[in-house]
Motif scaffolding. Structure first.
Motif, PDB file in Angstrom:
ATOM      1  N   HIS A 102       0.827  -1.201   0.000  1.00 39.15           N
ATOM      2  CA  HIS A 102       0.000   0.000   0.000  1.00 39.15           C
ATOM      3  C   HIS A 102       0.864   1.255   0.000  1.00 39.15           C
ATOM      4  O   HIS A 102       2.068   1.206   0.255  1.00 39.15           O
ATOM      5  N   GLN A 103       0.227   2.382  -0.286  1.00 40.91           N
ATOM      6  CA  GLN A 103       0.793   3.708  -0.071  1.00 40.91           C
ATOM      7  C   GLN A 103       0.046   4.334   1.104  1.00 40.91           C
ATOM      8  O   GLN A 103      -1.102   3.977   1.375  1.00 40.91           O
ATOM      9  N   ASP A 104       0.669   5.265   1.802  1.00 42.37           N
ATOM     10  CA  ASP A 104       0.003   5.970   2.897  1.00 42.37           C
ATOM     11  C   ASP A 104      -0.680   7.201   2.306  1.00 42.37           C
ATOM     12  O   ASP A 104      -0.038   8.237   2.082  1.00 42.37           O
ATOM     13  N   LEU A 105      -1.980   7.091   2.077  1.00 43.62           N
ATOM     14  CA  LEU A 105      -2.696   8.097   1.286  1.00 43.62           C
ATOM     15  C   LEU A 105      -3.571   9.038   2.109  1.00 43.62           C
ATOM     16  O   LEU A 105      -4.064  10.030   1.563  1.00 43.62           O
ATOM     17  N   SER A 106      -3.807   8.746   3.395  1.00 47.09           N
ATOM     18  CA  SER A 106      -4.705   9.565   4.196  1.00 47.09           C
ATOM     19  C   SER A 106      -3.951  10.314   5.283  1.00 47.09           C
ATOM     20  O   SER A 106      -2.944   9.829   5.799  1.00 47.09           O
ATOM     21  N   ILE A 107      -4.473  11.476   5.650  1.00 45.49           N
ATOM     22  CA  ILE A 107      -3.896  12.272   6.722  1.00 45.49           C
ATOM     23  C   ILE A 107      -4.966  12.529   7.787  1.00 45.49           C
ATOM     24  O   ILE A 107      -6.155  12.599   7.480  1.00 45.49           O
ATOM     25  N   VAL A 168      -0.130   8.674  -6.998  1.00 45.51           N
ATOM     26  CA  VAL A 168      -1.101   7.768  -6.391  1.00 45.51           C
ATOM     27  C   VAL A 168      -1.389   6.653  -7.390  1.00 45.51           C
ATOM     28  O   VAL A 168      -1.866   6.912  -8.501  1.00 45.51           O
ATOM     29  N   LEU A 169      -1.090   5.423  -7.011  1.00 45.38           N
ATOM     30  CA  LEU A 169      -1.121   4.300  -7.935  1.00 45.38           C
ATOM     31  C   LEU A 169      -2.495   3.641  -8.012  1.00 45.38           C
ATOM     32  O   LEU A 169      -3.159   3.463  -6.989  1.00 45.38           O
ATOM     33  N   ALA A 170      -2.899   3.260  -9.205  1.00 44.94           N
ATOM     34  CA  ALA A 170      -4.122   2.484  -9.399  1.00 44.94           C
ATOM     35  C   ALA A 170      -3.893   1.063  -8.891  1.00 44.94           C
ATOM     36  O   ALA A 170      -2.759   0.574  -8.889  1.00 44.94           O
ATOM     37  N   PRO A 171      -4.956   0.357  -8.459  1.00 42.67           N
ATOM     38  CA  PRO A 171      -4.802  -1.017  -7.942  1.00 42.67           C
ATOM     39  C   PRO A 171      -4.071  -1.935  -8.888  1.00 42.67           C
ATOM     40  O   PRO A 171      -3.243  -2.756  -8.465  1.00 42.67           O
ATOM     41  N   GLU A 172      -4.355  -1.837 -10.192  1.00 45.51           N
ATOM     42  CA  GLU A 172      -3.690  -2.727 -11.145  1.00 45.51           C
ATOM     43  C   GLU A 172      -2.196  -2.418 -11.241  1.00 45.51           C
ATOM     44  O   GLU A 172      -1.374  -3.322 -11.470  1.00 45.51           O
ATOM     45  N   THR A 173      -1.816  -1.161 -11.037  1.00 42.62           N
ATOM     46  CA  THR A 173      -0.399  -0.804 -11.045  1.00 42.62           C
ATOM     47  C   THR A 173       0.294  -1.364  -9.816  1.00 42.62           C
ATOM     48  O   THR A 173       1.424  -1.872  -9.901  1.00 42.62           O
ATOM     49  N   VAL A 174      -0.371  -1.299  -8.668  1.00 43.23           N
ATOM     50  CA  VAL A 174       0.175  -1.885  -7.442  1.00 43.23           C
ATOM     51  C   VAL A 174       0.417  -3.374  -7.644  1.00 43.23           C
ATOM     52  O   VAL A 174       1.481  -3.902  -7.292  1.00 43.23           O
ATOM     53  N   SER A 175      -0.551  -4.075  -8.236  1.00 52.58           N
ATOM     54  CA  SER A 175      -0.406  -5.514  -8.470  1.00 52.58           C
ATOM     55  C   SER A 175       0.766  -5.804  -9.392  1.00 52.58           C
ATOM     56  O   SER A 175       1.544  -6.735  -9.155  1.00 52.58           O
ATOM     57  N   GLY A 176       0.923  -4.996 -10.430  1.00 52.96           N
ATOM     58  CA  GLY A 176       2.020  -5.214 -11.364  1.00 52.96           C
ATOM     59  C   GLY A 176       3.374  -5.002 -10.731  1.00 52.96           C
ATOM     60  O   GLY A 176       4.302  -5.793 -10.941  1.00 52.96           O
ATOM     61  N   VAL A 193      16.841   4.242  12.033  1.00 54.13           N
ATOM     62  CA  VAL A 193      15.674   4.996  11.579  1.00 54.13           C
ATOM     63  C   VAL A 193      15.492   4.734  10.092  1.00 54.13           C
ATOM     64  O   VAL A 193      16.447   4.831   9.319  1.00 54.13           O
ATOM     65  N   ILE A 194      14.277   4.397   9.698  1.00 59.24           N
ATOM     66  CA  ILE A 194      13.940   4.295   8.284  1.00 59.24           C
ATOM     67  C   ILE A 194      13.144   5.540   7.914  1.00 59.24           C
ATOM     68  O   ILE A 194      12.089   5.806   8.493  1.00 59.24           O
ATOM     69  N   ALA A 195      13.680   6.322   6.991  1.00 56.78           N
ATOM     70  CA  ALA A 195      12.979   7.496   6.481  1.00 56.78           C
ATOM     71  C   ALA A 195      12.265   7.092   5.200  1.00 56.78           C
ATOM     72  O   ALA A 195      12.854   6.441   4.327  1.00 56.78           O
ATOM     73  N   MET A 196      10.992   7.458   5.088  1.00 56.76           N
ATOM     74  CA  MET A 196      10.215   7.049   3.920  1.00 56.76           C
ATOM     75  C   MET A 196       9.192   8.125   3.559  1.00 56.76           C
ATOM     76  O   MET A 196       8.711   8.854   4.415  1.00 56.76           O
ATOM     77  N   ARG A 197       8.890   8.195   2.265  1.00 57.19           N
ATOM     78  CA  ARG A 197       7.855   9.103   1.789  1.00 57.19           C
ATOM     79  C   ARG A 197       6.520   8.350   1.751  1.00 57.19           C
ATOM     80  O   ARG A 197       6.490   7.139   1.516  1.00 57.19           O
ATOM     81  N   PRO A 198       5.400   9.043   1.963  1.00 66.96           N
ATOM     82  CA  PRO A 198       4.108   8.342   1.988  1.00 66.96           C
ATOM     83  C   PRO A 198       3.772   7.583   0.716  1.00 66.96           C
ATOM     84  O   PRO A 198       3.087   6.552   0.771  1.00 66.96           O
ATOM     85  N   LEU A 199       4.235   8.063  -0.445  1.00 62.95           N
ATOM     86  CA  LEU A 199       3.820   7.463  -1.702  1.00 62.95           C
ATOM     87  C   LEU A 199       4.657   6.262  -2.120  1.00 62.95           C
ATOM     88  O   LEU A 199       4.345   5.616  -3.132  1.00 62.95           O
ATOM     89  N   VAL A 200       5.705   5.914  -1.381  1.00 65.81           N
ATOM     90  CA  VAL A 200       6.469   4.723  -1.744  1.00 65.81           C
ATOM     91  C   VAL A 200       5.659   3.493  -1.345  1.00 65.81           C
ATOM     92  O   VAL A 200       5.086   3.414  -0.263  1.00 65.81           O
ATOM     93  N   LEU A 201       5.568   2.522  -2.248  1.00 64.70           N
ATOM     94  CA  LEU A 201       4.801   1.306  -2.009  1.00 64.70           C
ATOM     95  C   LEU A 201       5.535   0.447  -0.987  1.00 64.70           C
ATOM     96  O   LEU A 201       6.733   0.166  -1.145  1.00 64.70           O
ATOM     97  N   HIS A 202       4.818   0.030   0.076  1.00 65.07           N
ATOM     98  CA  HIS A 202       5.478  -0.739   1.127  1.00 65.07           C
ATOM     99  C   HIS A 202       4.520  -1.751   1.752  1.00 65.07           C
ATOM    100  O   HIS A 202       3.303  -1.663   1.593  1.00 65.07           O
ATOM    101  N   ALA A 203       5.101  -2.723   2.465  1.00 56.45           N
ATOM    102  CA  ALA A 203       4.339  -3.808   3.091  1.00 56.45           C
ATOM    103  C   ALA A 203       5.205  -4.412   4.178  1.00 56.45           C
ATOM    104  O   ALA A 203       6.388  -4.078   4.325  1.00 56.45           O
ATOM    105  N   SER A 204       4.625  -5.327   4.969  1.00 57.43           N
ATOM    106  CA  SER A 204       5.426  -6.125   5.903  1.00 57.43           C
ATOM    107  C   SER A 204       4.769  -7.480   6.085  1.00 57.43           C
ATOM    108  O   SER A 204       3.540  -7.593   6.065  1.00 57.43           O
TER     109      SER A 204
END
Length: 234
Positions: A102-107, A168-176, A193-204
């Motif tokens: 996912h991307q972190d899209l909400s504030i 902001v990525l579309a679901p099909e782009t995330v899947s690809g 410390v891990i520094a990251m931008r909200p729009l980078v795709l990430h998971a755990s």
């Protein structure tokens, strides 16, 4: 400090970076004490996630507003960074979960206002959230301060390098991107410390050897919200 920031600049094209041993052992111990006191005082001893730490935990607020985290975030954003949210994530044997890509899209904001480009709206644990334009997210950075070791076997975060370039990525782009095998696992030690931008795709992943995996996640903004819209905790 300068060495840490230089490393971030070298890796900035990926929109995430591991800053090793950035926080001192004494500071880490103080942060652990602060979040565990917050657990006890708020009767959330078994909680996997704890929100509202900026408003509810004075030591975390001080660290975020005037400590090392603020210095790193301000250098990254190029302005005096405003801390807007702090969350503790903790995977344990009793709370062990998979976080999908996912991307972190909400504030988090204080109240709902109908403003062009802002939406959809949602509520998370009583806090109002909205998805802002990508330009707001591009002006933010999150710092993940590791209070416990987080090897790959204990649910370390993983990223798709460069995925932020698509906005902001579309679901099909995330899947690809996910299926393209470009994931980079980012294990961390205590004090990293891990520094990251909200729009980078990430998971755990689910932890294979679950133990405490406390990560203090502090988000910073370097941009202003439209008149009338205010951050929930800033």
């Amino acid at each position: 400090m300068q060495e840490v920031l230089d490393k971030y600049r070298r890796l900035e094209r990926h929109d995430f970076a591991l800053l090793q041993a950035a926080v001192s052992p004494a500071q880490i111990e103080a942060l652990r004490d602060a979040v565990e006191t917050f657990r006890r005082e708020n009767s959330v001893c078994g909680a996997a996630n704890m929100r509202n730490l900026l408003s509810g935990c004075p030591y975390v607020k001080s660290f975020a507003v005037a400590g090392l985290a603020h210095k790193i975030a301000s250098e990254i954003l190029g302005v005096s960074a405003l801390p807007v949210r702090a969350i503790l994530f903790d995977k344990t044997p009793a709370a062990n979960w998979y976080v999908t890509w996912h991307q972190d899209l909400s504030i988090p904001v204080k109240e709902r206002l109908e403003i062009d480009g802002y939406g959809p709206w949602s509520t998370k644990e009583g806090v109002l959230h909205v998805q802002p334009p990508a330009s707001v997210l591009e002006g933010m950075v999150a710092l993940r301060i590791h209070l416990d070791p987080c090897p790959e076997s204990n649910g370390a975060v993983k990223f798709v390098a460069g995925s932020h370039l698509g906005g902001v990525l579309a679901p099909e782009t995330v899947s690809g991107l996910r299926e393209g095998g470009r994931a980079v696992v980012c294990p961390a030690e205590v004090g990293d410390v891990i520094a990251m931008r909200p729009l980078v795709l990430h998971a755990s992943s689910v932890s294979q050897s679950p133990a405490h995996r406390r990560v203090l996640h502090i988000e910073y903004a370097g941009v202003q919200l439209p008149a009338g819209l205010a951050w929930a905790e800033a």
